[in-house]
Design a protein around this motif. Sequence first.
Motif, PDB file in Angstrom:
ATOM      1  N   ILE A 124      -4.814   6.029  -0.101  1.00 16.47           N
ATOM      2  CA  ILE A 124      -4.149   4.818   0.356  1.00 16.47           C
ATOM      3  C   ILE A 124      -4.486   3.740  -0.658  1.00 16.47           C
ATOM      4  CG2 ILE A 124      -6.074   4.423   1.979  1.00 16.47           C
ATOM      5  CD1 ILE A 124      -4.057   2.810   3.687  1.00 16.47           C
ATOM      6  N   GLY A 125      -3.460   3.236  -1.351  1.00 19.42           N
ATOM      7  CA  GLY A 125      -3.733   2.374  -2.481  1.00 19.42           C
ATOM      8  C   GLY A 125      -4.457   3.176  -3.545  1.00 19.42           C
ATOM      9  N   LYS A 126      -5.617   2.703  -3.971  1.00 20.57           N
ATOM     10  CA  LYS A 126      -6.402   3.400  -4.990  1.00 20.57           C
ATOM     11  C   LYS A 126      -7.582   4.159  -4.392  1.00 20.57           C
ATOM     12  CE  LYS A 126      -5.162   0.048  -8.560  1.00 20.57           C
ATOM     13  NZ  LYS A 126      -5.662  -0.950  -9.538  1.00 20.57           N
ATOM     14  N   GLN A 127      -7.628   4.237  -3.073  1.00 19.87           N
ATOM     15  CA  GLN A 127      -8.779   4.864  -2.423  1.00 19.87           C
ATOM     16  C   GLN A 127      -8.405   6.198  -1.785  1.00 19.87           C
ATOM     17  OE1 GLN A 127     -11.498   4.226   1.508  1.00 19.87           O
ATOM     18  NE2 GLN A 127     -10.880   2.380   0.453  1.00 19.87           N
ATOM     19  N   ASP A 128      -9.289   7.186  -1.947  1.00 20.52           N
ATOM     20  CA  ASP A 128      -9.112   8.482  -1.301  1.00 20.52           C
ATOM     21  C   ASP A 128      -9.849   8.501   0.036  1.00 20.52           C
ATOM     22  OD1 ASP A 128      -7.554   9.624  -3.290  1.00 20.52           O
ATOM     23  OD2 ASP A 128      -9.294  10.301  -4.434  1.00 20.52           O
ATOM     24  N   VAL A 129      -9.197   9.040   1.049  1.00 24.65           N
ATOM     25  CA  VAL A 129      -9.823   9.235   2.360  1.00 24.65           C
ATOM     26  C   VAL A 129     -10.007  10.742   2.541  1.00 24.65           C
ATOM     27  CG1 VAL A 129      -9.651   8.866   4.842  1.00 24.65           C
ATOM     28  CG2 VAL A 129      -8.730   7.153   3.259  1.00 24.65           C
ATOM     29  N   ASP A 130     -11.256  11.182   2.567  1.00 26.03           N
ATOM     30  CA  ASP A 130     -11.601  12.611   2.588  1.00 26.03           C
ATOM     31  C   ASP A 130     -11.740  13.087   4.032  1.00 26.03           C
ATOM     32  OD1 ASP A 130     -12.551  15.143   2.221  1.00 26.03           O
ATOM     33  OD2 ASP A 130     -14.284  14.579   1.004  1.00 26.03           O
ATOM     34  N   LEU A 142       0.837  -1.203   0.000  1.00 24.27           N
ATOM     35  CA  LEU A 142       0.000   0.000   0.000  1.00 24.27           C
ATOM     36  C   LEU A 142       0.867   1.246   0.000  1.00 24.27           C
ATOM     37  CD1 LEU A 142      -2.814  -0.893   2.555  1.00 24.27           C
ATOM     38  CD2 LEU A 142      -3.107  -0.465   0.117  1.00 24.27           C
ATOM     39  N   LYS A 143       0.510   2.195  -0.829  1.00 27.30           N
ATOM     40  CA  LYS A 143       1.210   3.463  -0.849  1.00 27.30           C
ATOM     41  C   LYS A 143       0.272   4.549  -0.348  1.00 27.30           C
ATOM     42  CE  LYS A 143       4.462   2.427  -4.588  1.00 27.30           C
ATOM     43  NZ  LYS A 143       4.962   2.826  -5.932  1.00 27.30           N
ATOM     44  N   VAL A 144       0.808   5.464   0.433  1.00 31.06           N
ATOM     45  CA  VAL A 144       0.029   6.586   0.972  1.00 31.06           C
ATOM     46  C   VAL A 144       0.537   7.877   0.342  1.00 31.06           C
ATOM     47  CG1 VAL A 144      -0.558   7.908   3.033  1.00 31.06           C
ATOM     48  CG2 VAL A 144      -0.436   5.408   3.152  1.00 31.06           C
ATOM     49  N   LYS A 145      -0.377   8.653  -0.209  1.00 19.98           N
ATOM     50  CA  LYS A 145      -0.028   9.963  -0.766  1.00 19.98           C
ATOM     51  C   LYS A 145      -0.926  11.010  -0.129  1.00 19.98           C
ATOM     52  CE  LYS A 145       0.610  12.524  -5.078  1.00 19.98           C
ATOM     53  NZ  LYS A 145       0.518  12.497  -6.557  1.00 19.98           N
ATOM     54  N   VAL A 146      -0.325  11.965   0.540  1.00 18.76           N
ATOM     55  CA  VAL A 146      -1.083  12.975   1.284  1.00 18.76           C
ATOM     56  C   VAL A 146      -1.417  14.159   0.390  1.00 18.76           C
ATOM     57  CG1 VAL A 146      -0.993  14.580   3.234  1.00 18.76           C
ATOM     58  CG2 VAL A 146      -0.060  12.282   3.479  1.00 18.76           C
ATOM     59  N   HIS A 147      -2.676  14.610   0.482  1.00 17.92           N
ATOM     60  CA  HIS A 147      -3.137  15.767  -0.287  1.00 17.92           C
ATOM     61  C   HIS A 147      -3.324  16.951   0.665  1.00 17.92           C
ATOM     62  CE1 HIS A 147      -3.713  12.623  -3.172  1.00 17.92           C
ATOM     63  NE2 HIS A 147      -4.761  12.109  -2.545  1.00 17.92           N
ATOM     64  N   GLY A 148      -2.238  17.422   1.244  1.00 12.24           N
ATOM     65  CA  GLY A 148      -2.331  18.522   2.203  1.00 12.24           C
ATOM     66  C   GLY A 148      -3.046  18.094   3.473  1.00 12.24           C
ATOM     67  N   ARG A 149      -3.721  19.040   4.107  1.00  9.27           N
ATOM     68  CA  ARG A 149      -4.429  18.743   5.347  1.00  9.27           C
ATOM     69  C   ARG A 149      -5.724  17.976   5.099  1.00  9.27           C
ATOM     70  NH1 ARG A 149      -8.521  19.505   8.579  1.00  9.27           N
ATOM     71  NH2 ARG A 149      -9.645  20.180   6.740  1.00  9.27           N
ATOM     72  N   ASP A 150      -6.256  18.058   3.888  1.00  5.93           N
ATOM     73  CA  ASP A 150      -7.629  17.639   3.639  1.00  5.93           C
ATOM     74  C   ASP A 150      -7.834  16.151   3.412  1.00  5.93           C
ATOM     75  OD1 ASP A 150      -8.491  20.213   3.939  1.00  5.93           O
ATOM     76  OD2 ASP A 150      -8.469  20.676   1.801  1.00  5.93           O
ATOM     77  N   GLY A 151      -6.781  15.376   3.308  1.00  4.95           N
ATOM     78  CA  GLY A 151      -6.971  13.946   3.113  1.00  4.95           C
ATOM     79  C   GLY A 151      -5.761  13.290   2.485  1.00  4.95           C
ATOM     80  N   PHE A 152      -5.913  12.015   2.137  1.00  3.72           N
ATOM     81  CA  PHE A 152      -4.818  11.260   1.531  1.00  3.72           C
ATOM     82  C   PHE A 152      -5.410  10.108   0.734  1.00  3.72           C
ATOM     83  CE2 PHE A 152      -5.632   9.524   5.754  1.00  3.72           C
ATOM     84  CZ  PHE A 152      -5.716   8.154   5.519  1.00  3.72           C
TER      85      PHE A 152
END
Length: 576
Positions: free
Chosen positions: A490-496, A478-488
Motif C-alpha cells: 500500500i503506497g511504498k509499504q509492504d504488509v506481510d 494510495l495504490k494497493v498491489k496484492v502479492h497473492g494470498r501472502d500480503g500486499f
Amino acid sequence: MQSAIQLQELLRSINRKSYPAYKSLKGVYQFQKYILAIDHVQGDPFASPSHVSVKISHKAAGFPAAYYKDHLTRITLADYLTRQFEQQVNRYTFRAKGSGKSGLISVTKCGQEVLERTACEITEQGIIARFFVGFPANGRTINSGELEKIFFEFLPVCVEKAFFYRNLSGKDLENAIFLAEDQQFIREEISRRSLAAFVNDGAVLPRESGISSRPMKNCVDFSSPESLRVTMALPHKGRITGMGIPKGITLIVGGGYHGKSTLLNALELGVYNHIQGDGREYVITDSTAQKLRSEDGRFIKDVDISLFINDLPNKKDTSCFSTEDASGSTSQAAGIVEGIEAGSHVFLLDEDTSASNFMVRDAFMQRVISREKEPITPFLERARDLYEKAGISTILVAGSSGAFFHIADTVIQMDNYRPVDITDKARKLCGDYPLNESTASEFCLPHSHRIMSKAAPSKSPKKDYYGYFKPQDKPERLKVKVHGRDGFSIGKQDVDLRYIEQLIDSEQTQALGGLLKYAVEKLIDGKRTLPEIVEILCDRLEKEDMSFLAEGYISCGYAVPRKQEIYACFNRYRRP
C-alpha cells in the motif's frame, strides 16, 4: 441503457482503430435475457483486463425464493453459481485471438471454502456476476470482431448454462443450500452446548498434498472417542455423530505423523463452511477462533503485552509496547493480546510454530534462571486464567513438553489419525511428574485504547498563486498491489500476511488491501482507536458488503474477510 444491437454497431464502427477507441464501449446494454455492463476498459491489450458484469432478474433466472431468503443462502447460492460460471467460461477463454491478454475471460476460482465474494452477488432485484475480459487487439489495433464473438457467441452460452435454474442440477443446488443450513445449525449448536468445536464421524481431514486442499484418497476416516461423542439432529441431514471438543483447555498430543497438526488445521479452517465432497463439511469451529504463532521480525505498535512480558532490563514499558522487529516470544504475546482485542473466544496453537520460551519454562530452567531474572510469563501460566476470567478457550498441539498436561481439561491423543481420549490417564500421570507452582502475577485483562496515527505525507504539496496544486505536486493517491494470498503493498509499504494462517484466498487479501486503503484515506485521523476503526468497517461490510470500497463500480476479485483477519492486517501495517 443501450441495446445489444447498438453495442454490435459500436464494435463494428471502431474495428481497426487505435486501442483507446475501446473506451467508447463503456456503458450498459440490454440483451435478451440479461443486462451487460462494461464497467472499465483496459488501457491496452497488455494491461489488466477490462471489468465486465452481467445482471439477471430473479424472474428470468427462476431460482426458488427459498434459495436466497437470507444472508446464508444468498452467499451459498452465489458461491454455487460462481463455480458453475467458471466451468463454462474455461471452455471459451482465449478462443478469441490477439495480442497480450486478448480473448481472456477470467472468473474467480473458488477453493474448498464458501466465501462471500464480489464475483457473484445476490440482491433483492436479481443476480450480478462480475468477471474480466481481455479486449482483443492485433498489436494495439482493435480487433472488435473477436470481442463481438465473446459478447454475442461465447458469453450468452456461459450465462445461459450457469445462471438459469432450468439448466442446472436442481438436486445439487438443493444439497448445497441444505448443507449450508446444516453447517449453520452445528455452529449455533456448539455454542449452546458449550463446545469449542465439532468434528463429525467419517470426516476426511488429511489433504491431497501440501499444495492442494482437496481431500486425500484412501485415508483413515475420523472416528470420535466414545467419551467425547455427541449427537446432533440436523435440519436436513438428520442424525449426525462426532467429537465435541469442550470449551476450556484442550491438548492434542501424539507421535510424529499421527495427525495432530492435520486435526488442528481442520479446526482452524472450521470457521468457514466447506463445499460438498471436501471431507470437512461438518468440521465446525467457533467462528471467532484464531490460529496464533510466533512471527520473528513483525511490527508491533502500542500493544499491552504486560500480561506475558514485564520488567525488561531496559525498563521499556510493556503496557504500551512498540517495536519494528519483534522476537518470536514478543510477537506471540502481542498476537494473543490482539486476538483478545479482536473478540476471539478460541485460540489455536501448535507447539511447532510457537516460541518455546514463550510457551513454557521447565523446572530445571526455573532453577537455573530465577523468576525475577525472567521477564516472560509463559503461556502455560496464563492459559487457565484466559479461560476462567476471559472466557477464551485454548486448543493446543503439543509434542515435546509434558507441562501442558497439568492444565488441560481434555487430552486427545492422535494415534494413526484416530483420536483417543486419554484425559484420565494423563491426570493420573501428572501426580508422578509434579509441576512447579505458578509464580505468575495477577491476571488483568488488557484493554486497548490504541490511537491509529496518520502517516505524514512524503512531501508537502505546493499550490500555485491561484490555490491549485501544480501537476507534479498533487498529493499521491494510495495504490494497493496484492502479492497473492501472502500480503500486499500500500503506497511504498509492504504488509506481510504470510503467517495469518486462516487467510485462505488472495481475494480476501485484495479486500484487506481495499479496507486498509479506505481506512488510511478516510478514517484514520489521529483520534479514532483501532477497535473503533475496525468496528466502522465491519458495520459497513455487514450493511453494504464491499460496495462502499467501490470507486465508480464494484470489481470482481474481492472476498469478505473475518473481523479477526482485519485486525491482524491493521496490526501489521507499519504506522507512526
